[in-house]
Structures are given as structure tokens and as C-alpha cells.
Design a protein around this motif. Structure first.
Motif, short mmCIF file in Angstrom:
data_model
loop_
_atom_site.label_atom_id
_atom_site.label_comp_id
_atom_site.label_asym_id
_atom_site.label_seq_id
_atom_site.Cartn_x
_atom_site.Cartn_y
_atom_site.Cartn_z
N GLU A 1 25.22 52.95 5.21
CA GLU A 1 25.14 54.09 5.77
C GLU A 1 23.86 55.16 5.50
OE1 GLU A 1 27.53 58.27 4.01
OE2 GLU A 1 28.47 56.39 4.13
N LEU A 2 23.24 54.47 4.21
CA LEU A 2 21.92 55.20 3.96
C LEU A 2 21.02 54.62 4.90
CD1 LEU A 2 20.08 56.81 2.15
CD2 LEU A 2 19.95 54.77 0.46
N LEU A 3 20.82 53.42 5.19
CA LEU A 3 20.09 53.09 6.25
C LEU A 3 19.99 53.62 7.64
CD1 LEU A 3 19.65 49.08 5.51
CD2 LEU A 3 18.12 50.70 4.90
N ALA A 4 21.32 53.84 7.87
CA ALA A 4 21.49 54.45 9.50
C ALA A 4 21.04 55.94 9.19
CB ALA A 4 22.95 54.46 9.68
N SER A 5 21.24 56.61 8.16
CA SER A 5 20.86 57.88 7.92
C SER A 5 19.13 58.11 8.01
CB SER A 5 21.19 58.71 6.69
OG SER A 5 20.87 59.89 6.31
N LEU A 6 18.63 57.26 7.22
CA LEU A 6 17.08 57.15 7.10
C LEU A 6 16.46 56.83 8.45
CD1 LEU A 6 16.61 55.38 3.73
CD2 LEU A 6 16.14 57.70 4.28
N ASN A 7 17.35 55.76 9.26
CA ASN A 7 16.70 55.43 10.53
C ASN A 7 16.66 56.73 11.47
OD1 ASN A 7 15.79 53.50 12.59
ND2 ASN A 7 17.89 53.72 13.48
N ASP A 8 17.67 57.67 11.42
CA ASP A 8 17.87 58.67 12.21
C ASP A 8 16.96 59.74 11.65
OD1 ASP A 8 20.14 57.78 13.37
OD2 ASP A 8 21.70 58.82 12.18
N THR A 9 16.77 59.89 10.45
CA THR A 9 15.47 60.73 10.20
C THR A 9 14.15 60.32 10.64
OG1 THR A 9 16.85 61.33 8.13
CG2 THR A 9 14.43 61.72 7.95
N VAL A 10 13.94 59.00 10.47
CA VAL A 10 12.49 58.49 10.99
C VAL A 10 12.53 58.84 12.41
CG1 VAL A 10 11.27 56.43 11.22
CG2 VAL A 10 12.36 56.72 9.21
N ALA A 11 13.47 58.55 13.20
CA ALA A 11 13.47 58.78 14.66
C ALA A 11 13.28 60.16 14.93
CB ALA A 11 14.92 58.28 15.36
N GLN A 12 13.89 61.07 14.39
CA GLN A 12 13.60 62.45 14.52
C GLN A 12 12.25 62.72 14.32
OE1 GLN A 12 16.51 64.47 11.91
NE2 GLN A 12 18.23 64.17 13.54
N MET A 13 11.57 62.33 13.03
CA MET A 13 10.22 62.63 12.79
C MET A 13 9.26 62.02 13.90
SD MET A 13 10.51 62.07 8.49
CE MET A 13 8.81 62.55 8.18
N ARG A 14 9.39 60.93 14.27
CA ARG A 14 8.75 60.31 15.25
C ARG A 14 8.63 61.07 16.30
NH1 ARG A 14 11.44 55.73 16.97
NH2 ARG A 14 12.43 57.21 18.42
N ASP A 15 9.79 61.68 16.97
CA ASP A 15 9.93 62.47 18.08
C ASP A 15 9.19 63.89 17.83
OD1 ASP A 15 11.56 60.81 19.39
OD2 ASP A 15 13.42 61.82 18.79
N ALA A 16 9.33 64.61 16.84
CA ALA A 16 8.65 65.66 16.33
C ALA A 16 7.01 65.49 16.31
CB ALA A 16 8.98 66.27 15.06
N LEU A 17 6.57 64.08 15.89
CA LEU A 17 5.29 64.04 15.74
C LEU A 17 4.78 63.59 17.33
CD1 LEU A 17 2.69 63.18 14.12
CD2 LEU A 17 3.54 60.95 14.00
N GLU A 18 5.55 62.96 18.08
CA GLU A 18 4.88 62.94 19.30
C GLU A 18 4.77 64.17 20.18
OE1 GLU A 18 7.75 60.19 21.07
OE2 GLU A 18 6.86 58.25 20.02
N LEU A 19 5.67 65.16 20.09
CA LEU A 19 5.73 66.38 20.37
C LEU A 19 4.52 67.21 20.00
CD1 LEU A 19 7.01 68.47 22.47
CD2 LEU A 19 8.45 69.46 20.09
N GLN A 20 4.05 67.14 18.71
CA GLN A 20 3.22 67.60 18.10
C GLN A 20 1.63 67.14 18.70
OE1 GLN A 20 3.47 67.46 14.10
NE2 GLN A 20 5.08 69.25 13.92
N GLN A 21 1.48 65.79 18.86
CA GLN A 21 0.44 65.36 19.40
C GLN A 21 0.39 65.56 20.94
OE1 GLN A 21 1.34 61.33 18.63
NE2 GLN A 21 0.13 61.16 16.49
#
Length: 73
Positions: free
Chosen positions: A23-43
Motif C-alpha cells: 500500500e505504501l509503495l503504491a502511494s509513493l508511486n502515485d506521488t512520484v508520478a504526480q511530481m513528474r507530471d508537475a515537473l514536466e509542466l513546469q519545464q
């Protein structure tokens, strides 16, 4: 029989810990995916801003020339 119950309890505890870790790994994976999307948008926004600055002339950077003095001086 006592040893069997202890072993069963240990197995159950390990299964619970594994489920919580999954459950923790799934949650962390979702968080990383959201951060990646936000970073791509900012770039992309930064690239767009940079292109707009370049289109305005000197690329938005100082050229080293003095600013033009108004005629009334």
C-alpha cells in the motif's frame, strides 16, 4: 501444537506487513508520478517563457549597450 500457532502468527504478521508495504509503495508511486507530471509542466512553461523572451529581441538578456536617453535630456 503451540509451536504451530507461533509459526502461524508470525506468517500472519509478515503478510500484514507485506500488505502495508504494498500500500505504501503504491502511494509513493502515485506521488512520484504526480511530481513528474508537475515537473514536466513546469519545464514546458519555462521553455515557452524562454522562447517568448527570445522573440522579444535580445533574448531577454542585457546586451551591454546603454539605454536610450530620452530627447528632453
Amino acid at each position: 501444537m503451540h509451536e504451530y500457532h507461533l509459526l502461524e502468527a508470525r506468517v500472519v504478521e509478515l503478510e500484514i506487513r507485506t500488505a502495508l508495504q504494498d500500500e505504501l509503495l503504491a502511494s509513493l508511486n502515485d506521488t512520484v508520478a504526480q511530481m513528474r507530471d508537475a515537473l514536466e509542466l513546469q519545464q514546458e512553461q519555462l521553455r515557452l517563457l524562454y522562447r517568448r523572451m527570445e522573440q522579444q529581441g535580445s533574448g531577454g538578456f542585457e546586451t551591454g549597450t546603454a539605454p536610450e536617453i530620452p530627447p528632453h535630456y
